[in-house]
Motif scaffolding. Structure first.
Motif, PDB file in Angstrom:
ATOM      1  N   LYS A  17      20.100  50.376  32.388  1.00  0.00           N
ATOM      2  CA  LYS A  17      19.978  48.908  32.293  1.00  0.00           C
ATOM      3  C   LYS A  17      19.695  48.244  33.633  1.00  0.00           C
ATOM      4  O   LYS A  17      18.784  47.420  33.726  1.00  0.00           O
ATOM      5  CB  LYS A  17      21.282  48.272  31.776  1.00  0.00           C
ATOM      6  N   GLY A  36      27.565  43.763  35.644  1.00  0.00           N
ATOM      7  CA  GLY A  36      28.456  44.894  35.922  1.00  0.00           C
ATOM      8  C   GLY A  36      28.873  44.873  37.386  1.00  0.00           C
ATOM      9  O   GLY A  36      30.022  45.185  37.727  1.00  0.00           O
ATOM     10  N   ALA A  37      27.941  44.469  38.265  1.00  0.00           N
ATOM     11  CA  ALA A  37      28.253  44.390  39.698  1.00  0.00           C
ATOM     12  C   ALA A  37      29.345  43.344  39.940  1.00  0.00           C
ATOM     13  O   ALA A  37      30.203  43.510  40.822  1.00  0.00           O
ATOM     14  CB  ALA A  37      26.993  44.064  40.498  1.00  0.00           C
ATOM     15  N   TYR A  39      31.803  42.549  37.820  1.00  0.00           N
ATOM     16  CA  TYR A  39      33.091  43.145  37.434  1.00  0.00           C
ATOM     17  C   TYR A  39      33.514  44.209  38.439  1.00  0.00           C
ATOM     18  O   TYR A  39      34.705  44.376  38.731  1.00  0.00           O
ATOM     19  CB  TYR A  39      33.015  43.714  36.013  1.00  0.00           C
ATOM     20  N   ARG A  40      32.547  44.934  38.971  1.00  0.00           N
ATOM     21  CA  ARG A  40      32.874  45.932  39.994  1.00  0.00           C
ATOM     22  C   ARG A  40      33.466  45.254  41.236  1.00  0.00           C
ATOM     23  O   ARG A  40      34.394  45.767  41.875  1.00  0.00           O
ATOM     24  CB  ARG A  40      31.625  46.730  40.371  1.00  0.00           C
ATOM     25  N   ARG A  91      29.951  50.767  44.141  1.00  0.00           N
ATOM     26  CA  ARG A  91      29.487  51.925  43.345  1.00  0.00           C
ATOM     27  C   ARG A  91      30.376  53.142  43.548  1.00  0.00           C
ATOM     28  O   ARG A  91      30.166  54.185  42.933  1.00  0.00           O
ATOM     29  CB  ARG A  91      28.037  52.295  43.718  1.00  0.00           C
ATOM     30  N   VAL A  99      37.227  49.958  36.866  1.00  0.00           N
ATOM     31  CA  VAL A  99      36.522  48.707  36.524  1.00  0.00           C
ATOM     32  C   VAL A  99      36.640  48.329  35.057  1.00  0.00           C
ATOM     33  O   VAL A  99      36.772  47.148  34.708  1.00  0.00           O
ATOM     34  CB  VAL A  99      35.042  48.748  36.999  1.00  0.00           C
ATOM     35  N   SER A 100      36.640  49.325  34.182  1.00  0.00           N
ATOM     36  CA  SER A 100      36.693  49.012  32.761  1.00  0.00           C
ATOM     37  C   SER A 100      38.030  48.331  32.419  1.00  0.00           C
ATOM     38  O   SER A 100      38.070  47.363  31.654  1.00  0.00           O
ATOM     39  CB  SER A 100      36.503  50.292  31.944  1.00  0.00           C
ATOM     40  N   ALA A 103      38.025  44.840  33.753  1.00  0.00           N
ATOM     41  CA  ALA A 103      37.128  43.975  32.964  1.00  0.00           C
ATOM     42  C   ALA A 103      37.703  43.653  31.585  1.00  0.00           C
ATOM     43  O   ALA A 103      37.120  42.863  30.853  1.00  0.00           O
ATOM     44  CB  ALA A 103      35.768  44.653  32.802  1.00  0.00           C
ATOM     45  N   GLY A 130      24.353  43.463  30.981  1.00  0.00           N
ATOM     46  CA  GLY A 130      25.784  43.777  30.974  1.00  0.00           C
ATOM     47  C   GLY A 130      26.227  44.351  29.653  1.00  0.00           C
ATOM     48  O   GLY A 130      25.576  45.244  29.094  1.00  0.00           O
ATOM     49  N   ARG A 131      27.368  43.842  29.157  1.00  0.00           N
ATOM     50  CA  ARG A 131      27.911  44.337  27.896  1.00  0.00           C
ATOM     51  C   ARG A 131      28.043  43.222  26.862  1.00  0.00           C
ATOM     52  O   ARG A 131      28.112  43.491  25.680  1.00  0.00           O
ATOM     53  CB  ARG A 131      29.314  44.943  28.111  1.00  0.00           C
ATOM     54  N   GLN A 133      26.345  39.965  27.275  1.00  0.00           N
ATOM     55  CA  GLN A 133      25.452  38.850  27.617  1.00  0.00           C
ATOM     56  C   GLN A 133      24.820  38.216  26.372  1.00  0.00           C
ATOM     57  O   GLN A 133      24.712  37.000  26.262  1.00  0.00           O
ATOM     58  CB  GLN A 133      24.381  39.312  28.615  1.00  0.00           C
ATOM     59  N   ARG A 158      23.320  59.768  34.700  1.00  0.00           N
ATOM     60  CA  ARG A 158      24.330  59.321  35.654  1.00  0.00           C
ATOM     61  C   ARG A 158      24.655  60.446  36.636  1.00  0.00           C
ATOM     62  O   ARG A 158      24.794  60.223  37.840  1.00  0.00           O
ATOM     63  CB  ARG A 158      25.575  58.869  34.862  1.00  0.00           C
ATOM     64  N   ARG A 181      34.811  55.318  29.253  1.00  0.00           N
ATOM     65  CA  ARG A 181      34.455  53.945  29.609  1.00  0.00           C
ATOM     66  C   ARG A 181      33.874  53.214  28.383  1.00  0.00           C
ATOM     67  O   ARG A 181      34.206  52.064  28.116  1.00  0.00           O
ATOM     68  CB  ARG A 181      33.454  53.945  30.763  1.00  0.00           C
ATOM     69  N   ASP A 185      35.359  49.952  26.784  1.00  0.00           N
ATOM     70  CA  ASP A 185      34.523  48.736  26.718  1.00  0.00           C
ATOM     71  C   ASP A 185      34.349  48.254  25.270  1.00  0.00           C
ATOM     72  O   ASP A 185      34.302  47.059  25.001  1.00  0.00           O
ATOM     73  CB  ASP A 185      33.139  48.994  27.343  1.00  0.00           C
ATOM     74  N   ARG A 188      38.043  46.777  23.593  1.00  0.00           N
ATOM     75  CA  ARG A 188      38.822  45.620  24.060  1.00  0.00           C
ATOM     76  C   ARG A 188      38.589  44.418  23.143  1.00  0.00           C
ATOM     77  O   ARG A 188      37.533  44.293  22.515  1.00  0.00           O
ATOM     78  CB  ARG A 188      38.460  45.288  25.510  1.00  0.00           C
TER      79      ARG A 188
END
Ligand code: DC
Length: 236
Positions: A17, A36-37, A39-40, A91, A99-100, A103, A130-131, A133, A158, A181, A185, A188
């Motif tokens: 993404k 995502g950045a 939330y990171r 990162r 992070v998860s 978030a 994102g997740r 949006q 990854r 993750r 995600d 929640r």
């Protein structure tokens, strides 16, 4: 074009993404927001302040005392905490591992959703990824896209990214991390990872990066030209 045009790209980790959205935005002449950045960066803030990832109230309070900024003066934009460039640091694996959970807190998500909508006020042509949006933050976006890929493909991508950074990993371990993750995600209650109803779906499993970006560009241009209902949003 004076009207706001928002393109949302959501999907699980490892679908490509971020990089695809960055190139897509460049081709369209849009700005790009990597949520995502954000939330990171919040996760890093918690780490640095010694706050447990499970303590939403303390993390929110730390956020309220800090300035989290998406700096659009660089291409792609970078994230800053109190002026400090943290786009590399966020990162790292210690950030990724919490992070998860960070978030998942309602107090954190409320602040991020507000900040993301605020960005859209000043960046009217925006690709935002994102997740949540297309489901929560911009449900009326002109184009809503869901990117997906088979879990083993996502894990392999990854793992290759991490190896390119000199980090020695095996695909099975990365697959476990991605599965954990994803499940956190998706599970929640606040802004869960979910395919937006009516979104255009693109499975990237058997596509090269260049093909993904080409397809995305074609989808957006076609949607904006025709203002089609199947693009998952209201007419542009
Ligand atoms: O896309 P990424 O891997 O950099 O995202 C990091 C984490 O942030 C991921 O575990 C899910 C979370 N996230 C989220 O909850 N909502 C978003 N809009 C973007 C990311």
């Amino acid at each position: 074009m004076s009207r706001s045009v928002i393109v949302t790209i959501d999907g699980p980790a490892g679908t490509g993404k971020s990089s695809a959205s960055a190139l897509l935005a460049e081709r369209l002449g849009f700005d790009m927001l990597d949520t995502g950045a954000m939330y990171r960066a919040v996760a890093l803030l918690a780490l640095e302040a010694g706050i447990a990832a499970g303590d939403g109230a303390l993390i929110a309070a730390a956020l309220d005392r800090s300035v989290l900024q998406v700096d659009f003066s660089t291409q792609p934009p970078i994230i800053r905490i109190d002026g400090r460039d943290v786009h590399i640091r966020i990162r790292d694996t210690d950030v990724t591992s919490i992070v998860s959970q960070v978030a998942s807190h309602r107090e954190v998500r409320q602040r991020m959703v507000e900040a993301q909508r605020h960005v859209a006020l000043t960046h009217a042509r925006l690709v935002t990824e994102g997740r949540d949006q297309g489901t929560v933050v911009f449900p009326d976006a002109a184009v809503r896209i869901w990117l997906d890929a088979r879990p083993e493909v996502r894990a392999h991508r990854r793992a290759e990214e991490l190896r390119a950074q000199g980090i020695d990993v095996d695909d099975a371990a990365v697959l476990r991390d991605i599965a954990n993750r994803d499940s956190s995600d998706r599970g929640r209650s606040e802004g869960p990872l979910r395919q937006p109803v009516g979104a255009v779906v693109l499975d990237t499993s058997d596509l090269s990066f260049a093909e993904v970006v080409d397809r995305l560009e074609a989808i957006v241009r076609e949607c904006l030209a025709a203002a089609k209902a199947r693009c998952g949003g209201v007419s542009a």
